[in-house]
Enzyme design. Structure first.
Site, short mmCIF file in Angstrom:
data_model
loop_
_atom_site.label_atom_id
_atom_site.label_comp_id
_atom_site.label_asym_id
_atom_site.label_seq_id
_atom_site.Cartn_x
_atom_site.Cartn_y
_atom_site.Cartn_z
N SER A 1 10.04 4.33 -5.12
CA SER A 1 10.10 2.83 -4.89
C SER A 1 11.34 2.24 -5.59
O SER A 1 11.80 3.15 -6.42
CB SER A 1 8.71 2.17 -5.58
OG SER A 1 8.79 0.98 -5.82
N TYR B 1 3.00 2.02 -12.99
CA TYR B 1 3.52 2.48 -11.50
C TYR B 1 5.01 3.12 -11.59
O TYR B 1 5.32 3.88 -11.10
CB TYR B 1 3.40 1.30 -10.83
CG TYR B 1 4.03 1.35 -9.37
CD1 TYR B 1 3.22 2.17 -8.21
CD2 TYR B 1 4.97 0.59 -8.81
CE1 TYR B 1 3.78 2.26 -7.09
CE2 TYR B 1 5.60 0.70 -7.71
CZ TYR B 1 4.89 1.36 -6.85
OH TYR B 1 5.39 1.53 -5.39
N1 LIG Z 1 4.53 -1.62 0.39
C1 LIG Z 1 5.67 -1.65 -0.19
O1 LIG Z 1 6.25 -2.81 -0.68
C2 LIG Z 1 6.06 -0.54 -1.05
C3 LIG Z 1 7.29 -0.44 -1.78
C4 LIG Z 1 7.91 0.49 -2.49
C5 LIG Z 1 7.09 1.64 -2.44
N2 LIG Z 1 5.90 1.70 -1.67
C6 LIG Z 1 5.41 3.03 -1.75
O2 LIG Z 1 4.93 3.50 -0.31
C7 LIG Z 1 3.86 4.26 -0.31
C8 LIG Z 1 3.10 3.87 0.62
O3 LIG Z 1 2.42 2.70 0.36
P1 LIG Z 1 1.94 1.33 1.35
O4 LIG Z 1 2.67 0.16 1.29
O5 LIG Z 1 1.79 2.01 2.78
O6 LIG Z 1 0.59 1.02 0.74
P2 LIG Z 1 -0.91 1.24 1.49
O7 LIG Z 1 -1.07 0.37 2.65
O8 LIG Z 1 -1.77 0.55 0.18
O9 LIG Z 1 -1.05 2.67 1.43
C9 LIG Z 1 -1.51 3.57 0.53
C10 LIG Z 1 -1.74 4.92 1.00
O10 LIG Z 1 -2.21 5.76 0.12
C11 LIG Z 1 -3.33 6.52 0.19
N3 LIG Z 1 -4.21 6.71 -0.91
C12 LIG Z 1 -4.56 5.79 -1.82
N4 LIG Z 1 -5.29 6.44 -2.78
C13 LIG Z 1 -5.60 7.57 -2.30
C14 LIG Z 1 -6.40 8.84 -2.94
N5 LIG Z 1 -7.09 8.77 -3.93
N6 LIG Z 1 -6.23 9.82 -2.24
C15 LIG Z 1 -5.71 9.94 -0.97
N7 LIG Z 1 -4.90 8.91 -0.53
C16 LIG Z 1 -4.83 7.75 -1.34
C17 LIG Z 1 -4.22 5.42 1.15
O11 LIG Z 1 -5.35 5.90 1.97
P3 LIG Z 1 -6.70 5.78 1.71
O12 LIG Z 1 -7.11 4.50 1.14
O13 LIG Z 1 -7.27 5.79 3.29
O14 LIG Z 1 -7.09 7.01 0.84
C18 LIG Z 1 -2.95 4.79 1.88
O15 LIG Z 1 -2.72 5.68 3.25
C19 LIG Z 1 3.26 4.51 -1.67
O16 LIG Z 1 3.69 5.38 -2.50
C20 LIG Z 1 3.73 3.20 -2.25
O17 LIG Z 1 3.98 3.23 -3.83
C21 LIG Z 1 5.46 0.70 -0.90
#
Ligand SMILES: NC(=O)c1ccc[n+]([C@@H]2O[C@H](COP(=O)([O-])OP(=O)(O)OC[C@H]3O[C@@H](n4cnc5c(N)ncnc54)[C@H](OP(=O)(O)O)[C@@H]3O)[C@@H](O)[C@H]2O)c1
Length: 265
Positions: free
Chosen positions: A134, A147
């Site tokens: 990120s 984080y």
């Molecule tokens: N969205 C943004 O603006 C943003 C910006 C920078 C970086 N990121 C990074 O991008 C990545 C994806 O994030 P996103 O935005 O798509 O968030 P999201 O929609 O909340 O997705 C998070 C994912 O992580 C999985 N997860 C959470 N806890 C888990 C556990 N205990 N075991 C296995 N899987 C788990 C969730 O699946 P389940 O709930 O089904 O387990 C889900 O598939 C993350 O690493 C995040 O830090 C996101």
């Protein structure tokens, strides 16, 4: 490396960015093993993608489940470690269990998966590891110490692992998304993006993943110029970066974000 015919393990496949990555990898001809806790959401994605996709549920906060995932994943060409928790809020607001969960899902699981899967890639002389960090892996902000610790950690791991794997045919890419619109943890929080800062889409993150694998890039930002400039400032002048963030209201914005993401601990 070529994605056509490659076997990929994608964590966090049920989330906003994970969905987009799964589709992009599938469109390139990869067979994708979709992992997350919510098997029903993964099953719907598998039905959409068809034959080459497979569902491999796992809870990355549970050590036995991580080991079982490694066993089940089998021989792989690519690991995309995308699963993550927002883990926002002050350190004193975390219970010991919440802190462990954030460290386990965001940092420990990617390292364990890479430790187990990379030797097979090296043996075959072909493979790639993608770590979804990120911009918070380059700039620390108020209410994001936990984080950021995990996301800075992924950056360091990616840089070091890439050097260790030099010449083996196995590459490592770390991707740094900024604020992502439409789907994912920022979009789910329903916050207004800070003035003057643009967003990027889940598809742009997915394109970066594909580019990282196909062109063996070390690091890729998926963020507008303003955020990338902020990351540069934080690297050379962290004190000035912190003052600037306070001046533009970073404390209030991050506190509001943390309260909206509290259910994702
Ligand atoms: N969205 C943004 O603006 C943003 C910006 C920078 C970086 N990121 C990074 O991008 C990545 C994806 O994030 P996103 O935005 O798509 O968030 P999201 O929609 O909340 O997705 C998070 C994912 O992580 C999985 N997860 C959470 N806890 C888990 C556990 N205990 N075991 C296995 N899987 C788990 C969730 O699946 P389940 O709930 O089904 O387990 C889900 O598939 C993350 O690493 C995040 O830090 C996101």
């Amino acid at each position: 490396m070529r994605l056509d015919g490659a076997s990929v393990l994608l964590t966090g496949a049920s989330g906003g960015i994970g969905n987009a990555i799964a589709r992009a990898l599938h469109a390139r001809g990869a067979s994708v093993k979709l992992s997350a806790r919510r098997g029903d959401v993964l099953e719907r994605l598998r039905e959409e993608l068809g034959g080459a996709a497979e569902v491999v549920p796992a809870d990355l906060a549970d050590r036995a489940s991580v080991s079982a995932l490694i066993e089940r994943a089998g021989e792989l060409d690519v690991l995309v470690a995308n699963a993550g928790l927002p883990a926002t809020g002050g350190l004193d607001s975390f219970s010991p269990e919440e802190l462990d969960r954030a460290l386990d899902v965001n940092l420990r699981a990617p390292l364990q998966l890479a430790r187990a899967l990379v030797p097979g890639m090296v043996e075959r002389g072909r493979g790639h590891v993608v770590l979804i960090s990120s911009v918070s892996g380059k700039v620390a902000s108020p209410n994001s110490s936990v984080y950021s610790a995990t996301k800075f950690g992924l950056r360091a791991f990616g840089q070091g692992l890439r050097q260790d794997l030099h010449g083996t045919g196995v590459g490592v890419t770390t991707v740094f998304p900024g604020f992502i619109s439409d789907a994912g943890m920022w979009a789910d929080a329903g916050m207004k993006t800070p003035t003057g800062v643009g967003t990027r889409s889940p598809e742009q993150v997915a394109n970066a993943v594909v580019k990282g694998i196909e062109r063996n890039k070390a690091e890729l930002d998926v963020a507008p110029l303003t955020l990338r400039a902020g990351a540069l400032l934080a690297a050379v002048a962290p004190g000035l970066s912190a003052r600037t963030q306070r001046l533009v209201g970073g404390v209030d914005i991050s506190a509001e974000l943390a309260s909206r993401q509290a259910d994702k601990r």
